[in-house]
Write a protein that holds these residues in place. Structure first.
Motif, short mmCIF file in Angstrom:
data_model
loop_
_atom_site.label_atom_id
_atom_site.label_comp_id
_atom_site.label_asym_id
_atom_site.label_seq_id
_atom_site.Cartn_x
_atom_site.Cartn_y
_atom_site.Cartn_z
N VAL A 231 1.98 10.05 -47.30
CA VAL A 231 2.88 10.71 -48.25
C VAL A 231 4.31 10.70 -47.70
CG1 VAL A 231 3.43 12.91 -49.36
CG2 VAL A 231 1.06 12.11 -49.28
N ALA A 232 4.46 10.96 -46.40
CA ALA A 232 5.80 10.97 -45.80
C ALA A 232 6.46 9.60 -45.88
CB ALA A 232 5.73 11.44 -44.35
N LEU A 233 5.67 8.54 -45.91
CA LEU A 233 6.22 7.19 -46.02
C LEU A 233 6.60 6.85 -47.46
CD1 LEU A 233 6.88 4.51 -44.63
CD2 LEU A 233 4.49 3.84 -45.00
N MET A 234 5.85 7.38 -48.41
CA MET A 234 6.11 7.05 -49.81
C MET A 234 7.44 7.64 -50.30
SD MET A 234 3.76 5.01 -50.46
CE MET A 234 4.21 4.74 -52.15
N ASP A 235 7.84 8.79 -49.79
CA ASP A 235 9.10 9.40 -50.22
C ASP A 235 10.31 8.51 -49.93
OD1 ASP A 235 7.77 11.55 -51.32
OD2 ASP A 235 8.00 12.81 -49.55
N PRO A 236 10.48 8.02 -48.68
CA PRO A 236 11.64 7.13 -48.44
C PRO A 236 11.56 5.80 -49.20
CG PRO A 236 10.45 7.56 -46.38
CD PRO A 236 9.80 8.36 -47.45
N ILE A 237 10.34 5.34 -49.47
CA ILE A 237 10.22 4.13 -50.29
C ILE A 237 10.75 4.42 -51.69
CG2 ILE A 237 8.56 2.61 -51.45
CD1 ILE A 237 6.96 2.60 -48.83
N GLY A 238 10.41 5.57 -52.24
CA GLY A 238 10.90 5.97 -53.56
C GLY A 238 12.40 6.12 -53.60
N ARG A 239 13.01 6.44 -52.44
CA ARG A 239 14.49 6.57 -52.37
C ARG A 239 15.14 5.24 -51.99
NH1 ARG A 239 12.85 11.38 -49.57
NH2 ARG A 239 13.29 10.34 -47.60
N ARG A 240 14.33 4.18 -51.91
CA ARG A 240 14.81 2.83 -51.56
C ARG A 240 15.41 2.75 -50.16
NH1 ARG A 240 15.28 -0.90 -55.83
NH2 ARG A 240 14.45 -0.06 -57.76
N GLU A 241 14.88 3.54 -49.25
CA GLU A 241 15.34 3.54 -47.86
C GLU A 241 14.52 2.61 -46.97
OE1 GLU A 241 16.61 8.26 -48.17
OE2 GLU A 241 15.07 7.66 -46.75
N VAL A 242 13.43 2.08 -47.50
CA VAL A 242 12.57 1.17 -46.73
C VAL A 242 12.69 -0.21 -47.34
CG1 VAL A 242 10.19 0.68 -46.03
CG2 VAL A 242 10.98 3.05 -46.17
N LYS A 243 13.00 -1.19 -46.50
CA LYS A 243 13.22 -2.56 -46.98
C LYS A 243 11.95 -3.40 -46.99
CE LYS A 243 18.02 -2.71 -46.39
NZ LYS A 243 18.28 -1.58 -47.20
N GLY A 244 11.04 -3.11 -46.07
CA GLY A 244 9.82 -3.91 -46.00
C GLY A 244 8.66 -3.12 -45.42
N TRP A 245 7.48 -3.53 -45.80
CA TRP A 245 6.25 -2.87 -45.37
C TRP A 245 5.30 -3.94 -44.91
CZ3 TRP A 245 3.38 0.76 -49.32
CH2 TRP A 245 2.78 1.80 -48.63
N ILE A 246 4.89 -3.90 -43.66
CA ILE A 246 3.93 -4.86 -43.12
C ILE A 246 2.64 -4.11 -42.84
CG2 ILE A 246 3.44 -6.52 -41.31
CD1 ILE A 246 6.46 -6.76 -40.85
N LEU A 247 1.56 -4.57 -43.44
CA LEU A 247 0.26 -3.93 -43.28
C LEU A 247 -0.69 -4.87 -42.55
CD1 LEU A 247 -0.12 -2.78 -46.99
CD2 LEU A 247 0.69 -1.41 -45.08
N ALA A 248 -1.49 -4.31 -41.66
CA ALA A 248 -2.50 -5.12 -40.98
C ALA A 248 -3.54 -5.58 -41.99
CB ALA A 248 -3.15 -4.32 -39.85
N CYS A 249 -3.96 -4.66 -42.86
CA CYS A 249 -5.01 -4.95 -43.83
C CYS A 249 -4.85 -4.00 -45.00
CB CYS A 249 -6.37 -4.77 -43.15
SG CYS A 249 -7.77 -5.04 -44.23
N ARG A 250 -5.00 -4.47 -46.21
CA ARG A 250 -4.78 -3.63 -47.38
C ARG A 250 -5.75 -2.47 -47.46
NH1 ARG A 250 -5.90 -6.70 -52.77
NH2 ARG A 250 -3.76 -7.18 -52.39
#
Length: 143
Positions: A47-66
């Motif tokens: 949840v803490a990560l989704m908030d900055p994504i919603g504010r367009r503060e995160v440029k990229g997200w790299i996931l090991a596995c979906r």
């Protein structure tokens, strides 16, 4: 993100992510690790990560596995993240056969609900113990 059963594998996933970041020459990378099931969408770090994504503060997200992020609804989540200007890269693109995927999904759901039943049993046991240790107050008898 990983469930408790995959906690030992978390270090390996982190290493793979770190190597990918170095290979791509990325800077200002923040690693987020969380132990929690892919069915739980109220995980604190998620949840803490989704908030900055919603504010367009995160440029990229790299996931090991979906599946480490969410067991169901990844397509919707990916769409939402991209709509907020964030690129998504999933390193492990391994796909299961439809049959194997369905079996794993069913096992995940059954495990989730059986864990909730265990939690309810523990709650009921603790409640019973608390009620049995409380002093009994006699109720007044009607006249």
């Amino acid at each position: 993100m990983a469930g408790a059963a995959q906690k030992p594998d978390l270090g390996n996933q982190r290493k793979v992510l770190e190597e990918s970041v170095v290979a791509k020459g990325l800077a200002n990378v923040v690693f987020v690790e969380e132990v929690g099931g892919g069915l739980a969408c109220k995980r604190r770090r998620f949840v803490a990560l989704m908030d900055p994504i919603g504010r367009r503060e995160v440029k990229g997200w790299i996931l090991a596995c979906r599946d480490r992020l969410t067991r169901f609804g990844f397509g919707w989540l990916e769409h939402d993240v991209r709509a907020n200007g964030c690129d998504v890269l999933v390193l492990n693109q391994e796909r299961l056969s439809p049959e194997r995927g369905m079996v794993e999904d069913l096992m995940t759901v059954v495990h989730c609900f059986s864990s909730r039943l265990d939690g309810l049993r523990n709650f009921r046991k603790n409640l019973d113990e608390a009620l049995n240790t409380c002093p009994r107050i006699p109720l007044p008898r009607p006249a």
